[in-house]
Design an enzyme around this catalytic site. Structure first.
Site, PDB file in Angstrom:
ATOM      1  N   THR A   1      85.414  35.215   4.597  1.00 32.87           N
ATOM      2  CA  THR A   1      86.227  33.994   4.539  1.00 32.87           C
ATOM      3  C   THR A   1      86.208  33.396   3.136  1.00 32.87           C
ATOM      4  O   THR A   1      87.225  32.911   2.633  1.00 32.87           O
ATOM      5  CB  THR A   1      85.669  32.965   5.551  1.00 32.87           C
ATOM      6  OG1 THR A   1      85.699  33.556   6.843  1.00 32.87           O
ATOM      7  CG2 THR A   1      86.477  31.683   5.547  1.00 32.87           C
TER       8      THR A   1
ATOM      9  N   ILE B   1      75.779  32.547  11.493  1.00 28.49           N
ATOM     10  CA  ILE B   1      74.421  32.631  12.037  1.00 28.49           C
ATOM     11  C   ILE B   1      73.552  33.501  11.134  1.00 28.49           C
ATOM     12  O   ILE B   1      72.338  33.420  11.183  1.00 28.49           O
ATOM     13  CB  ILE B   1      74.396  33.189  13.488  1.00 28.49           C
ATOM     14  CG1 ILE B   1      74.840  34.647  13.539  1.00 28.49           C
ATOM     15  CG2 ILE B   1      75.195  32.318  14.425  1.00 28.49           C
ATOM     16  CD1 ILE B   1      74.413  35.370  14.804  1.00 28.49           C
ATOM     17  N   ASP B   2      74.203  34.348  10.308  1.00 34.09           N
ATOM     18  CA  ASP B   2      73.443  35.322   9.511  1.00 34.09           C
ATOM     19  C   ASP B   2      72.680  34.701   8.339  1.00 34.09           C
ATOM     20  O   ASP B   2      71.773  35.324   7.796  1.00 34.09           O
ATOM     21  CB  ASP B   2      74.382  36.401   8.954  1.00 34.09           C
ATOM     22  CG  ASP B   2      74.990  37.250  10.049  1.00 34.09           C
ATOM     23  OD1 ASP B   2      74.397  37.318  11.142  1.00 34.09           O
ATOM     24  OD2 ASP B   2      76.059  37.840   9.820  1.00 34.09           O
TER      25      ASP B   2
ATOM     26  N   ASN C   1      81.052  35.076   4.664  1.00 29.52           N
ATOM     27  CA  ASN C   1      81.305  35.850   3.448  1.00 29.52           C
ATOM     28  C   ASN C   1      82.745  36.257   3.190  1.00 29.52           C
ATOM     29  O   ASN C   1      83.303  35.957   2.135  1.00 29.52           O
ATOM     30  CB  ASN C   1      80.437  37.106   3.476  1.00 29.52           C
ATOM     31  CG  ASN C   1      79.084  36.796   2.902  1.00 29.52           C
ATOM     32  OD1 ASN C   1      78.987  36.521   1.718  1.00 29.52           O
ATOM     33  ND2 ASN C   1      78.066  36.790   3.732  1.00 29.52           N
TER      34      ASN C   1
ATOM     35  N   ARG D   1      75.300  33.468  19.388  1.00 34.25           N
ATOM     36  CA  ARG D   1      76.301  32.593  18.751  1.00 34.25           C
ATOM     37  C   ARG D   1      76.817  31.537  19.725  1.00 34.25           C
ATOM     38  O   ARG D   1      77.701  30.756  19.384  1.00 34.25           O
ATOM     39  CB  ARG D   1      77.498  33.434  18.265  1.00 34.25           C
ATOM     40  CG  ARG D   1      77.147  34.406  17.178  1.00 34.25           C
ATOM     41  CD  ARG D   1      78.281  34.724  16.245  1.00 34.25           C
ATOM     42  NE  ARG D   1      79.556  34.955  16.848  1.00 34.25           N
ATOM     43  CZ  ARG D   1      80.308  36.048  16.656  1.00 34.25           C
ATOM     44  NH1 ARG D   1      79.840  37.031  15.899  1.00 34.25           N
ATOM     45  NH2 ARG D   1      81.487  36.167  17.184  1.00 34.25           N
TER      46      ARG D   1
HETATM   47  O1  F6P Z   1      78.586  37.459  11.216  1.00 38.09           O
HETATM   48  C1  F6P Z   1      78.071  36.966  12.399  1.00 38.09           C
HETATM   49  C2  F6P Z   1      77.799  38.076  13.379  1.00 38.09           C
HETATM   50  O2  F6P Z   1      77.372  37.496  14.591  1.00 38.09           O
HETATM   51  C3  F6P Z   1      76.795  39.133  12.915  1.00 38.09           C
HETATM   52  O3  F6P Z   1      75.457  38.759  13.033  1.00 38.09           O
HETATM   53  C4  F6P Z   1      77.149  40.276  13.823  1.00 38.09           C
HETATM   54  O4  F6P Z   1      76.716  41.486  13.261  1.00 38.09           O
HETATM   55  C5  F6P Z   1      78.652  40.165  13.902  1.00 38.09           C
HETATM   56  O5  F6P Z   1      78.967  38.815  13.632  1.00 38.09           O
HETATM   57  C6  F6P Z   1      79.260  40.564  15.210  1.00 38.09           C
HETATM   58  O6  F6P Z   1      80.631  40.502  15.058  1.00 38.09           O
HETATM   59  P1  F6P Z   1      81.689  40.478  16.240  1.00 38.09           P
HETATM   60  O7  F6P Z   1      81.624  39.130  16.892  1.00 38.09           O
HETATM   61  O8  F6P Z   1      82.987  40.687  15.541  1.00 38.09           O
HETATM   62  O9  F6P Z   1      81.306  41.558  17.183  1.00 38.09           O
END
Ligand code: F6P
Length: 360
Positions: free
Chosen positions: A114, A135-136, A112, A286
């Site tokens: 980005t 992944i969201d 988003n 992820r």
């Molecule tokens: O946007 C992907 C995501 O994995 C979300 O699901 C999660 O809330 C967030 O990123 C976590 O972000 P970070 O890796 O910055 O902790």
């Protein structure tokens, strides 16, 4: 000569490399006079002109490799117009790098935030093509983002493993799944893993409804309850708070509850005699190799983006809708989130098989 800049931005996911491979293979399949400038760590690389020259070989053997060979970083869109600590105008710096290298286009893989920046750069006159990563699965304009199915696989596997230990104990198990603003991963993993309760940001829950469900299950002789909760799940009470009040609440509770699963657990623990346990798979969702679905999606989106580049069609995101690759104008994608519709068939069907969303 075709000069292509490429970057990956925001949180990573499993299929970034697979997608870049698709783009590069798709282009080199038709022409060889191509230079690839791989910007390091997302927009940062474009701002500070930190790049490496890459060849098609760099993109071989990475179909199954998670992470991103370019590295990534979060560069919030709302701060893009603020000068950096040395007074550098970041937007002008990105444009400068692009023009200095005489790029024909910039290929951006991201979610988003980005896309907001990608759209801004497109409006500033750069040739931009994007690919929907996260992944969201919350990017507007595409039915699916790459990374989503791989994350669902991992979150489902976590719930599956909890199931076997849950059958041995009379406990409530809470599995916290990624998704601060949307509940797609939680919804899908919850259904796939046979969760009894699914809590997502789009459907605020009532702790009394959860308690009743847990007690009812216990009365029916069911030894455990599994709750899949999205990071951004919210109670009906909190959903009524203003943004300011919510911020204040979160600040107050930050030291008490590390995340939403702990808050739900604490609330439930007061109301049920069953012990409550929490599992947070976190960033494992992820990690690892992209699942076959994502490998196919990434390859298709990458090949489609390659066609757009070869045709000189810019200002679009490569997307998938109803099983077909399509191009969506960046101006339509930027700034819009794709939420789970609480009235959608998938939610209704989940309810039909007895899954509770904690709301009624
Ligand atoms: O946007 C992907 C995501 O994995 C979300 O699901 C999660 O809330 C967030 O990123 C976590 O972000 P970070 O890796 O910055 O902790």
């Amino acid at each position: 000569m075709l000069r292509i800049g490429m970057l990956t931005s925001g949180g990573d996911c499993q299929a970034l490399n697979a997608t870049m491979r698709g783009v590069v293979k798709g282009i080199f399949n038709e022409r060889n006079d191509v230079e690839i400038y791989g910007f390091q760590a997302g927009y940062k690389g474009l701002i500070y002109s930190d790049f490496k020259m890459m060849t098609s070989r760099d993109f071989s053997g990475i179909l199954t490799v998670g992470g991103t060979i370019l590295g990534t970083s979060r560069q919030p869109f709302k701060k893009m117009r603020d000068p950096d600590e040395n007074g550098l105008d970041k937007v002008e710096a990105m444009k400068h790098t692009y023009h200095k290298l005489s790029l024909d286009c910039l290929v951006v893989l991201g979610g988003n935030g980005t896309h907001k920046t990608a759209n801004m750069l497109s409006e500033e006159g750069l040739n931009v093509i994007t690919l929907p990563k996260t992944i969201d699965n919350d990017l507007w304009g595409t039915d699916m983002t790459f990374g989503f199915q791989s994350a669902v696989d991992i979150a489902t596997d976590t719930i599956d493993k909890i199931h076997t230990t849950a059958t041995s104990h009379s406990r409530v198990f809470i599995v916290e799944i990624m998704g601060h603003r949307v509940g797609w991963v939680t919804l899908h993993a919850g259904i796939a893993g046979g969760a009894d309760i699914i809590l997502i940001p789009e459907i605020p829950y009532d702790v009394d409804v959860l308690t009743d469900m847990i007690n009812k299950r216990a009365k029916e002789g069911k030894r455990f309850t599994i709750i899949a909760v999205a990071e951004g799940a919210i109670s009906k009470k909190d959903a009524k708070l203003s943004k300011k009040e919510m911020k204040k609440k979160l600040e107050k509770e930050r030291n008490i509850y590390p995340s939403v699963a702990y808050e739900v657990a604490a609330r439930l623990q007061k109301k049920t005699s069953q012990e409550v346990r929490i599992t947070v798979p976190g960033h494992t969702q992820r990690g690892g190799t992209p699942c076959p679905y994502d490998r196919v999606l990434s390859t298709r989106l990458g090949a489609f983006a390659a066609q757009m580049i070869l045709n000189g069609e810019y200002g679009y995101m490569a997307a998938i809708r109803d099983g077909e690759t399509v191009k969506v104008p960046l101006s339509e994608v930027a700034g819009k989130l794709k939420y789970v519709d609480p009235h959608s068939r998938i939610v209704q069907e989940a309810r039909q098989v007895g899954i509770s969303f904690g709301d009624k």
